[in-house]
Scaffold this motif. Structure first.
Motif, PDB file in Angstrom:
ATOM      1  N   GLY A  42     -80.250  12.323   3.602  1.00 51.28           N
ATOM      2  CA  GLY A  42     -80.044  11.239   2.657  1.00 51.28           C
ATOM      3  C   GLY A  42     -80.613   9.856   3.210  1.00 51.28           C
ATOM      4  N   ARG A  43     -81.219   8.978   2.188  1.00 44.98           N
ATOM      5  CA  ARG A  43     -81.676   7.618   2.507  1.00 44.98           C
ATOM      6  C   ARG A  43     -81.348   6.665   1.570  1.00 44.98           C
ATOM      7  NH1 ARG A  43     -87.075   7.986   0.801  1.00 44.98           N
ATOM      8  NH2 ARG A  43     -86.467  10.089  -0.145  1.00 44.98           N
ATOM      9  N   GLY A  44     -81.031   5.355   2.184  1.00 42.06           N
ATOM     10  CA  GLY A  44     -80.522   4.551   1.275  1.00 42.06           C
ATOM     11  C   GLY A  44     -80.181   2.981   1.667  1.00 42.06           C
ATOM     12  N   PHE A  45     -79.433   2.282   1.101  1.00 44.60           N
ATOM     13  CA  PHE A  45     -79.175   0.864   1.436  1.00 44.60           C
ATOM     14  C   PHE A  45     -77.894   0.434   1.253  1.00 44.60           C
ATOM     15  CE2 PHE A  45     -80.813   0.442  -2.697  1.00 44.60           C
ATOM     16  CZ  PHE A  45     -79.661  -0.384  -3.572  1.00 44.60           C
ATOM     17  N   MET A  46     -77.208  -0.316   1.718  1.00 43.22           N
ATOM     18  CA  MET A  46     -75.980  -0.912   1.763  1.00 43.22           C
ATOM     19  C   MET A  46     -75.709  -2.220   1.626  1.00 43.22           C
ATOM     20  SD  MET A  46     -72.676  -0.596   4.680  1.00 43.22           S
ATOM     21  CE  MET A  46     -72.875   1.309   4.584  1.00 43.22           C
TER      22      MET A  46
END
Length: 140
Positions: A42-46
């Motif tokens: 998984g790859r993402g931003f918060m």
């Protein structure tokens, strides 16, 4: 249509701070390694706000999962929501409607998280549909 199904697993996460010009907010980029019935990356931003040190905060995140769920190969996007009030935390994930690709096309569902001794254990409740219900905004 696939009947409602469950997938269980866990993940490890690596987060790094990222720049933001939003007053009162913090931004983080992250990568996850998923194992179990959910196997992949998984790859993402918060984006988060509040005061975690004082026990009250909230966050939203977007994560692209690429891998397998119960043997089905593809990708999807999780919407993530979290909050902490008076030190009590809760998290909730939903699969973004229309985001499934490959053998995960038409997937919808929610994921629950339990953190035990620092380990993130997850249960994904999902169904894979022909797309008709997603087109009408219905939740599985």
């Amino acid at each position: 249509m696939t009947a409602n199904a469950l997938a269980t697993g866990s993940f490890t996460i690596d987060m790094t701070s990222a720049d933001t010009d939003l007053p009162g907010a913090a931004r983080f980029d992250f990568t996850k390694q998923w194992v179990g019935d959910l196997e992949g990356t998984g790859r993402g931003f918060m984006l988060s706000a509040g005061s975690p040190a004082a026990g009250s905060a909230g966050y939203v995140a977007q994560e692209v999962f690429e891998g397998r769920i119960n043997g089905r190969q593809g990708a999807l996007v999780f919407h993530q929501f979290g909050r902490m009030v008076a030190g009590s935390a809760s998290q909730w994930y939903e699969i973004a409607p229309g985001s499934g690709t490959g053998e995960l096309e038409g997937i919808g569902g929610t994921l629950s998280i339990e953190v035990v001794d620092g380990q993130h254990r997850v249960t994904l409740s999902y169904a894979i549909d022909d797309g008709l219900s997603a087109a009408h905004g219905e939740r599985p």
